[in-house]
Design an enzyme around this catalytic site. Structure first.
Site, PDB file in Angstrom:
ATOM      1  CE  LYS A 196      10.725   8.387  -0.761  1.00  0.00           C
ATOM      2  NZ  LYS A 196      12.439   8.769  -0.814  1.00  0.00           N
ATOM      3  CE  LYS A 249      10.446  10.004   3.021  1.00  0.00           C
ATOM      4  NZ  LYS A 249      11.888   9.662   2.327  1.00  0.00           N
TER       5      LYS A 249
HETATM    6  C1  PBG Z   1      15.320  10.421  -1.217  1.00  0.00           C
HETATM    7  C2  PBG Z   1      13.856  11.370   0.044  1.00  0.00           C
HETATM    8  C3  PBG Z   1      13.101  11.750   0.011  1.00  0.00           C
HETATM    9  C4  PBG Z   1      12.523  11.777   1.506  1.00  0.00           C
HETATM   10  C5  PBG Z   1      13.821  10.979   2.229  1.00  0.00           C
HETATM   11  N1  PBG Z   1      14.578  10.820   1.076  1.00  0.00           N
HETATM   12  C6  PBG Z   1      12.701  12.830  -1.068  1.00  0.00           C
HETATM   13  C7  PBG Z   1      11.515  11.935  -2.086  1.00  0.00           C
HETATM   14  O1  PBG Z   1      11.476  10.591  -2.076  1.00  0.00           O
HETATM   15  O2  PBG Z   1      11.143  12.611  -3.077  1.00  0.00           O
HETATM   16  C8  PBG Z   1      11.114  12.617   2.192  1.00  0.00           C
HETATM   17  C9  PBG Z   1      11.706  13.481   2.875  1.00  0.00           C
HETATM   18  C10 PBG Z   1      10.508  14.110   3.597  1.00  0.00           C
HETATM   19  O3  PBG Z   1       9.620  14.751   3.392  1.00  0.00           O
HETATM   20  O4  PBG Z   1      10.455  14.469   4.909  1.00  0.00           O
HETATM   21  N2  PBG Z   1      14.198  10.555  -2.154  1.00  0.00           N
END
Ligand code: PBG
Length: 327
Positions: A196, A249
């Protein structure tokens, strides 16, 4: 090697049935997961401004929505919650009566066949907006693990089918696996948000989930967008800790990472087509600058072609309709 004029690649492009027969990638609603935002209140179906077509739903409005999702052949939803109150320890995430735990019960009642996937993270529940506990101004990894494990367990005890830790704390998959196993939940799989990235494409989501960090940013725990080898190590680590499914992601700016993960690991692979990727398509389409339907289908096809088995996308419902020949 046969070449022109003996070989004419256009021959197999002349007729649509031939094009269709030789098509290498076929999108299907059966590989989608649809994210949903759940909030308190009654009768709420509030549009999320930067994500046209997405809404905040109160619990009483969820049944109809998940009914539609199931009817469209989308196998699962991924839940995000907006708690009534936030605090430094993100208590709402693991409160047995927290918003997500309540939503799970409603969905399981309304659409028992629908897979309920939960995001395991603290950022929507902490007043500082970070994904973990703050100690001396920093996000403390090890103290956060226990809270993530408690959150996952609370979700599973409420009926979640699959938990997806997204906080990017080292050891989070192991901590959750151990907590679930101790509680006799050894059959609940974990989908690790393994690679991520610290991405600006999460912007619209943070508006939707009210989870913008109140100081600093997430770069001390989420990955540097410049790194691909590190993504392989993150995935390797999640697998070693017990992840059953791994994820890359965002998706579109990281198709190379998806491809490498696909070639390297024989594990189910998910890709998260994140909020900013969705908003770009919506905004350009609304302006009349892009033709929404073919652009969306092309983008999702690229994610699948890159190697994703599962696509988490806000486009899921509309694409499922298009694939059924509706709209
Ligand atoms: C929680 C999370 C996030 C997203 C999914 N789970 C936000 C982040 O990490 O700031 C982002 C999903 C999206 O942008 O569609 N941590």
């Amino acid at each position: 090697m046969v070449s022109f004029p003996d070989m004419r690649l256009r021959r197999v492009r002349e007729l649509e049935p031939v094009r269709s027969l030789i098509r290498e990638t076929r999108l299907s609603a059966s590989s989608f997961i649809y994210p949903l935002f759940v909030t308190h209140g009654q009768g709420v179906r509030q549009p999320i401004e930067p994500m046209p077509g997405c809404y905040h739903f109160s619990l009483d409005m969820l049944a109809e929505e998940v009914g539609q999702v199931a009817e469209l052949g989308i196998p699962g939803v991924l839940l995000f919650g907006l708690p009534a109150e936030k605090d430094p320890l993100g208590t709402g995430a693991y409160d047995p009566e927290g918003i997500i735990q309540e939503a799970i019960k409603v969905i399981k009642q309304a659409a028992p066949q629908l897979l309920v996937v939960t995001d395991v993270c603290l950022c929507e529940y902490t007043d500082h907006g970070h994904c973990g506990v703050i100690e001396n101004g920093k996000v403390d990894n090890d103290q956060t693990l226990e809270l993530l494990a408690r959150s996952a367990l609370a979700q599973v005890q409420a009926g979640a089918d699959l938990v997806a830790p997204s906080a990017m704390m080292d050891g989070q998959v192991r901590a959750i696996r151990e907590a679930l196993d101790r509680a006799g939940e050894q059959n609940v799989p974990i989908m690790g948000y393994a690679a991520k990235y610290a991405s600006a494409f999460y912007g619209p989501f943070r508006v939707a989930a009210d989870s913008t960090p109140q100081f600093g940013d997430r770069r001390s725990y989420q990955m540097d967008p410049a790194n691909r080898r590190m993504a392989m190590r993150e995935i390797e680590t999640d697998i070693a800790e017990g992840a059953d499914i791994v994820m890359v992601k965002p998706a579109l700016a990281y198709l190379d990472v998806i491809r490498q993960a696909r070639d390297r690991f024989d594990y189910p692979l998910a890709a998260y087509n994140v909020s900013g990727e969705y908003s770009m398509v919506k905004a350009a389409s609304q302006q009349g600058w892009l033709d929404e339907k073919p652009v969306t289908l092309e983008l999702l096809t690229s994610i699948q072609r890159a190697g994703a088995d599962i696509i988490i996308t806000y486009h899921a419902k509309e694409v499922a309709r298009w694939l059924q020949g509706r709209d």
